[in-house]
Design a protein around this motif. Structure first.
Motif, PDB file in Angstrom:
ATOM      1  N   ARG A  84      19.723 -36.078  -2.061  1.00  0.00           N
ATOM      2  CA  ARG A  84      18.337 -36.339  -1.682  1.00  0.00           C
ATOM      3  C   ARG A  84      18.184 -37.801  -1.317  1.00  0.00           C
ATOM      4  N   THR A  85      17.564 -38.038  -0.191  1.00  0.00           N
ATOM      5  CA  THR A  85      17.323 -39.416   0.234  1.00  0.00           C
ATOM      6  C   THR A  85      15.988 -39.889  -0.316  1.00  0.00           C
ATOM      7  N   HIS A  86      15.741 -41.179  -0.154  1.00  0.00           N
ATOM      8  CA  HIS A  86      14.470 -41.758  -0.584  1.00  0.00           C
ATOM      9  C   HIS A  86      13.321 -41.080   0.160  1.00  0.00           C
ATOM     10  N   TRP A  87      13.516 -40.823   1.442  1.00  0.00           N
ATOM     11  CA  TRP A  87      12.492 -40.183   2.262  1.00  0.00           C
ATOM     12  C   TRP A  87      12.178 -38.777   1.742  1.00  0.00           C
ATOM     13  N   ASP A  88      13.200 -38.012   1.348  1.00  0.00           N
ATOM     14  CA  ASP A  88      12.990 -36.668   0.810  1.00  0.00           C
ATOM     15  C   ASP A  88      12.158 -36.710  -0.466  1.00  0.00           C
TER      16      ASP A  88
END
Length: 127
Positions: A84-88
């Motif tokens: 999971r990215t920061h954006w997700d």
């Protein structure tokens, strides 16, 4: 002075506890084979523990695969979660409309500070 010094043992040199009366858990040897260097690594796990499907090879650092009855265990790559990215994570907490509203508020604040002459970057640069 010599009679006042403390005597002891080195840390980690030996244990002060005995194994008398200790009942060890049942263990089993688990073997991992590295496909890169063909190195076998044997680890001990509790008999009721589920060993991981892969282990880092001690020789080359690649992923060694668990061996059960002399055969490698097939991994379920589909079960692995994508990172999971920061954006997700941000989208889990806020909607895109809320994020755009926050961005506009922040940009308005920054523009107002710059218009008032409170630009902190100018002070650092010396302009």
């Amino acid at each position: 002075m010599a009679d006042r010094s403390l005597r002891g043992i080195r840390l980690g040199a030996q244990s002060l506890q005995s194994e008398e009366g200790v009942v060890f858990m049942e263990r089993r040897a688990t073997t991992y084979t590295c496909p890169t260097c063909n190195h076998d690594t044997t680890l001990m796990f509790a008999a009721d523990a589920e060993p991981p499907a892969t282990w880092e090879c001690r020789s080359c650092g690649a992923e060694a695969v668990l061996q059960v009855d002399g055969e490698p265990v097939k991994r379920d790559d589909e079960q692995e979660k994508a990172a999971r990215t920061h954006w997700d994570m941000l989208l889990e907490r806020r909607t895109r409309a809320e994020l755009e509203e926050l961005l506009e508020e922040r940009l308005a604040y920054i523009r107002a500070r710059r218009g008032a002459g409170d630009d902190p970057t100018r002070e650092r640069i010396g302009a």
